[in-house]
Design a protein around this motif. Sequence first.
Motif, PDB file in Angstrom:
ATOM      1  N   SER A  43       0.858  -1.182   0.000  1.00 25.83           N
ATOM      2  CA  SER A  43       0.000   0.000   0.000  1.00 25.83           C
ATOM      3  C   SER A  43       0.893   1.231   0.000  1.00 25.83           C
ATOM      4  CB  SER A  43      -0.893  -0.005   1.249  1.00 25.83           C
ATOM      5  OG  SER A  43      -1.440   1.276   1.481  1.00 25.83           O
ATOM      6  N   ILE A  44       0.354   2.352  -0.469  1.00 21.12           N
ATOM      7  CA  ILE A  44       1.078   3.623  -0.433  1.00 21.12           C
ATOM      8  C   ILE A  44       0.612   4.473   0.748  1.00 21.12           C
ATOM      9  CG2 ILE A  44       1.443   5.821  -1.623  1.00 21.12           C
ATOM     10  CD1 ILE A  44       1.467   4.326  -4.236  1.00 21.12           C
ATOM     11  N   LEU A  45      -0.695   4.496   0.980  1.00 21.48           N
ATOM     12  CA  LEU A  45      -1.253   5.374   2.002  1.00 21.48           C
ATOM     13  C   LEU A  45      -0.952   4.881   3.421  1.00 21.48           C
ATOM     14  CD1 LEU A  45      -4.713   6.272   0.406  1.00 21.48           C
ATOM     15  CD2 LEU A  45      -2.606   7.612   0.420  1.00 21.48           C
ATOM     16  N   VAL A  46      -0.921   3.578   3.626  1.00 17.80           N
ATOM     17  CA  VAL A  46      -0.647   3.056   4.973  1.00 17.80           C
ATOM     18  C   VAL A  46       0.771   3.418   5.437  1.00 17.80           C
ATOM     19  CG1 VAL A  46      -0.389   0.968   6.369  1.00 17.80           C
ATOM     20  CG2 VAL A  46      -2.368   1.227   4.870  1.00 17.80           C
ATOM     21  N   PRO A  47       1.815   3.211   4.622  1.00 18.94           N
ATOM     22  CA  PRO A  47       3.156   3.662   5.051  1.00 18.94           C
ATOM     23  C   PRO A  47       3.251   5.174   5.217  1.00 18.94           C
ATOM     24  CG  PRO A  47       3.329   2.089   3.259  1.00 18.94           C
ATOM     25  CD  PRO A  47       1.886   2.442   3.374  1.00 18.94           C
ATOM     26  N   LEU A  48       2.552   5.940   4.349  1.00 22.67           N
ATOM     27  CA  LEU A  48       2.582   7.401   4.458  1.00 22.67           C
ATOM     28  C   LEU A  48       1.956   7.846   5.771  1.00 22.67           C
ATOM     29  CD1 LEU A  48       3.200  10.125   3.135  1.00 22.67           C
ATOM     30  CD2 LEU A  48       0.925  10.028   2.077  1.00 22.67           C
ATOM     31  N   LYS A  49       0.832   7.239   6.095  1.00 16.31           N
ATOM     32  CA  LYS A  49       0.158   7.551   7.354  1.00 16.31           C
ATOM     33  C   LYS A  49       1.018   7.172   8.551  1.00 16.31           C
ATOM     34  CE  LYS A  49      -1.879   4.276   8.625  1.00 16.31           C
ATOM     35  NZ  LYS A  49      -1.425   3.081   9.366  1.00 16.31           N
ATOM     36  N   ALA A  50       1.740   6.047   8.433  1.00 15.50           N
ATOM     37  CA  ALA A  50       2.624   5.601   9.517  1.00 15.50           C
ATOM     38  C   ALA A  50       3.739   6.612   9.754  1.00 15.50           C
ATOM     39  CB  ALA A  50       3.212   4.232   9.178  1.00 15.50           C
ATOM     40  N   ARG A  82      -4.250  -6.260   7.827  1.00 12.71           N
ATOM     41  CA  ARG A  82      -3.984  -6.632   6.433  1.00 12.71           C
ATOM     42  C   ARG A  82      -4.281  -8.103   6.194  1.00 12.71           C
ATOM     43  NH1 ARG A  82      -3.125  -5.468   1.025  1.00 12.71           N
ATOM     44  NH2 ARG A  82      -1.731  -7.025   0.141  1.00 12.71           N
ATOM     45  N   GLU A  83      -3.895  -8.937   7.152  1.00 10.57           N
ATOM     46  CA  GLU A  83      -4.143 -10.370   7.050  1.00 10.57           C
ATOM     47  C   GLU A  83      -5.642 -10.647   6.957  1.00 10.57           C
ATOM     48  OE1 GLU A  83      -3.349 -14.363   9.793  1.00 10.57           O
ATOM     49  OE2 GLU A  83      -2.158 -12.545  10.110  1.00 10.57           O
ATOM     50  N   GLY A 132     -11.084   3.582   4.199  1.00  7.92           N
ATOM     51  CA  GLY A 132     -11.765   2.394   3.702  1.00  7.92           C
ATOM     52  C   GLY A 132     -10.854   1.548   2.827  1.00  7.92           C
ATOM     53  N   ARG A 133     -11.372   1.089   1.687  1.00  8.51           N
ATOM     54  CA  ARG A 133     -10.581   0.246   0.782  1.00  8.51           C
ATOM     55  C   ARG A 133      -9.409   0.999   0.158  1.00  8.51           C
ATOM     56  NH1 ARG A 133     -12.856  -4.623  -0.111  1.00  8.51           N
ATOM     57  NH2 ARG A 133     -15.042  -4.853   0.496  1.00  8.51           N
ATOM     58  N   LYS A 134      -9.514   2.327   0.097  1.00  7.00           N
ATOM     59  CA  LYS A 134      -8.432   3.119  -0.504  1.00  7.00           C
ATOM     60  C   LYS A 134      -7.126   2.968   0.274  1.00  7.00           C
ATOM     61  CE  LYS A 134     -11.598   6.650  -2.291  1.00  7.00           C
ATOM     62  NZ  LYS A 134     -12.027   8.068  -2.196  1.00  7.00           N
ATOM     63  N   ALA A 135      -7.241   2.619   1.570  1.00  3.58           N
ATOM     64  CA  ALA A 135      -6.031   2.472   2.378  1.00  3.58           C
ATOM     65  C   ALA A 135      -5.129   1.378   1.824  1.00  3.58           C
ATOM     66  CB  ALA A 135      -6.407   2.159   3.822  1.00  3.58           C
ATOM     67  N   TRP A 136      -5.714   0.358   1.202  1.00  2.00           N
ATOM     68  CA  TRP A 136      -4.947  -0.790   0.714  1.00  2.00           C
ATOM     69  C   TRP A 136      -4.707  -0.724  -0.791  1.00  2.00           C
ATOM     70  CZ3 TRP A 136      -3.194  -2.622   4.956  1.00  2.00           C
ATOM     71  CH2 TRP A 136      -3.975  -2.595   6.112  1.00  2.00           C
ATOM     72  N   TRP A 137      -4.876   0.470  -1.351  1.00  2.00           N
ATOM     73  CA  TRP A 137      -4.695   0.623  -2.808  1.00  2.00           C
ATOM     74  C   TRP A 137      -3.217   0.670  -3.172  1.00  2.00           C
ATOM     75  CZ3 TRP A 137      -2.472   4.997  -5.217  1.00  2.00           C
ATOM     76  CH2 TRP A 137      -2.513   4.959  -6.622  1.00  2.00           C
ATOM     77  N   LEU A 138      -2.877  -0.009  -4.252  1.00  2.00           N
ATOM     78  CA  LEU A 138      -1.520   0.010  -4.784  1.00  2.00           C
ATOM     79  C   LEU A 138      -1.618  -0.044  -6.309  1.00  2.00           C
ATOM     80  CD1 LEU A 138       1.531  -0.176  -3.878  1.00  2.00           C
ATOM     81  CD2 LEU A 138       1.351  -2.628  -4.320  1.00  2.00           C
TER      82      LEU A 138
END
Length: 757
Positions: free
Chosen positions: A556-563, A627-628, A704-710
């Motif tokens: 994902s891109i947004l999850v690492p950015l948010k982290a 994620r799992e 939502g689902r956008k969090a896991w978008w790649l």
Amino acid sequence: MATFLYKLGRLTFRRRRFVALIWVALLALAGFGAASASTATSSSFSIPGTEAQRAFDLLEQRFPGASADGATARVVFKAPEGEKVTDAANKGEITGIVKELRSGSDQVAQVADPFEAQAVSQDGSTAYISVSYKVNSMELTDQTRDALEGAGKDAQSSGMKVEIGGDALQVMPHTGTAEIIGIAIAAVVLVITFGSLIAAGLPLVTAVIGVGIGVSLITALANVLDLGSTTPILASMIGLAVGIDYALFIVSRYRAELADGREREEAAGRAVGTAGSAVVFAGLTVVIALVGLAVVNIPMLTKMGFAAAGTVAIAVVIALTLVPALLGFAGKRIIGRKARKGAETPTLEKTEAAGDSTGAKDAKPNMGTRWARFVLRRPVWVMVVGILGLGVVAVPAASLEMGLPDDGAQPKSTTQRQAYDMLSDGFGPGFNGPLMVVMDGKGSSDPKAAAERVSKEIESIGVVAVTPAQFNKAGDTAMITVIPKDRPSSHATEEVVHDIRDAGKDIKSDTGAEVLVTGATAMNIDFSQKMNDALLPYLALVVGLAFLLLMLVFRSILVPLKAALGFLLSVIAALGAVVAVFQWGWLGSLFGVEQTGPIMSMMPIFMIGVVFGLAMDYEVFLVTRMREAYVHGESPGQAIVTGFKHGARVVTAAAVIMIAVFAGFVGSSEQMVKMIGFSLAVAVLFDAFVVRMAIVPAVLALLGRKAWWLPRWLDRVLPNVDVEGEKLQKQLTEEPVSSGGGEGGDGHGGERELVRV
């Protein structure tokens, strides 16, 4: 990766005696190496590329034998009320001590008689003997220190007050109590979390073994690698915290697999294959952050980072190998007596409320589940409150002033602090931090005239005293001692250093003589500036590499950015808390801060390195479970609930343990260790409980689902490391693995019946 770690977990479980023997042997070898290694004879502090360091190097060349970077001491005398140090009896005592110091050790380079060096205060109440040594403070022998400490005892018996300052008395800080406190609190938290003494003790044992090996190796190599005295302390601080946490997550997942009805060896394999993958990537982020300290280009800090990173790497390997091996020895006792005796499934589920049980449909939701559902109902409010709260705490960070602590930051009960105060009262605070101005006259046609101009320029700046220039034998280099008006760590003294350097530029253009400012005070100022300059490049390197690593983990891109953004928020808030306590003095007495002042210059960058790695631990452990669940078909919202259900209490326990370990170092008498311990404890508190537990699920709920978008093209480029164990799950479903048995075969059937009762 999950498949490889799954096989590794089963192998170490089966061959547990062999694996345990290897680690015990490694601990014994490292301990023997530490015990037989010669005592570290050096702990040099150099800052390549700075003016202060160039001046030190020049002094070594032009004044051979002067030991410019040798240890120094000041024996400060204060006459009894109504007397003066110049009185015959008192003067005789002091003169005798001068002779005693000169003959007390062959490591002494020079002892200045206060009556010849004009080191007597105007009112005659105070005097000091300056002692310089041929070696630095870490190379001084016990005999030399004893001679220094015993020098003033006779004078004290005659009524004079005698105290000793300087770095000659600097010794390795003792912090054994800190580790004991941290381990004790960790033990209580683990017992509450697992409900089993065996399960609680296992992470403690493995963490202590890992820290023992790491610190023993550091001690054994200290002399060869020129490691500083605080290196093993910081390595033990970080290694103990991550070692407990990594073992905690694997033990927790192992118990969850047992609760699903799997046999012990299979449960160990799955625990290492899933939670172990998270441990590997969490450990990598910590190692990257610590090794990245090399970009600062300060050897001491680089070595400190590498040593701590090595201890973290050992903790990761132990979690992946020794932990499953010890799980094999633990047998049924890993679950706890209450659960073993229980005849109903809810009993076990209650014990596994730590978040590592799959649970039954009618089971009461645990605290993690209830909190996640609350966040899903109010994501905007939770996010806003969390961000505003940290923002308020971060406000003092805008007033951050950096420097290095001097003897004025020592506890008031120490002789160094009392000597510091006596010098300040008798001569002025500037006498605690004299500047050394070095004039390189090789490029000048008249070095003596150039030296006179240097002295006049410095006097015009406004200082207490400027000593006459002292030339070397060749007559091309001179040393001038300058006493500023203010204490060494003050902003005014820093301005004096900059003013002298600015004046030196004009002198060089006019006379050809180069003017350099050095000494401990100037070295500290240059050190702080170098840390400031390196902060942004270091931050970019560490965050950039970790961002790429987290993209591999979460795809994902947004999850690492948010982290990364959440980490920055928690670090700034932690800096605000540090400024409020150590610089402003708020609640200072509660934390043993007796003297406020600038924040230690290496603390912010070191805190960023360590906390970033630790913050990513919680991100990886908590969000990989989400994620799992998402990969296995749950909706984004339900995946958040599942992640908190299985991970919230365990992550909470891990954070409490981290905070306890770091907070234990706040009791250290060493200002550097105290400040780092406080900053790390506060940063983990903010990051774990505000950012990871509140802001992260709120942001994920809004995305939502956008969090896991790649992007598809990036999905094809990135290798699939299978942290969530999807490939492993598919492989185990299609090709069931035999339970085997080996050494761990006994008792499996009973275990299966136990968890399925």
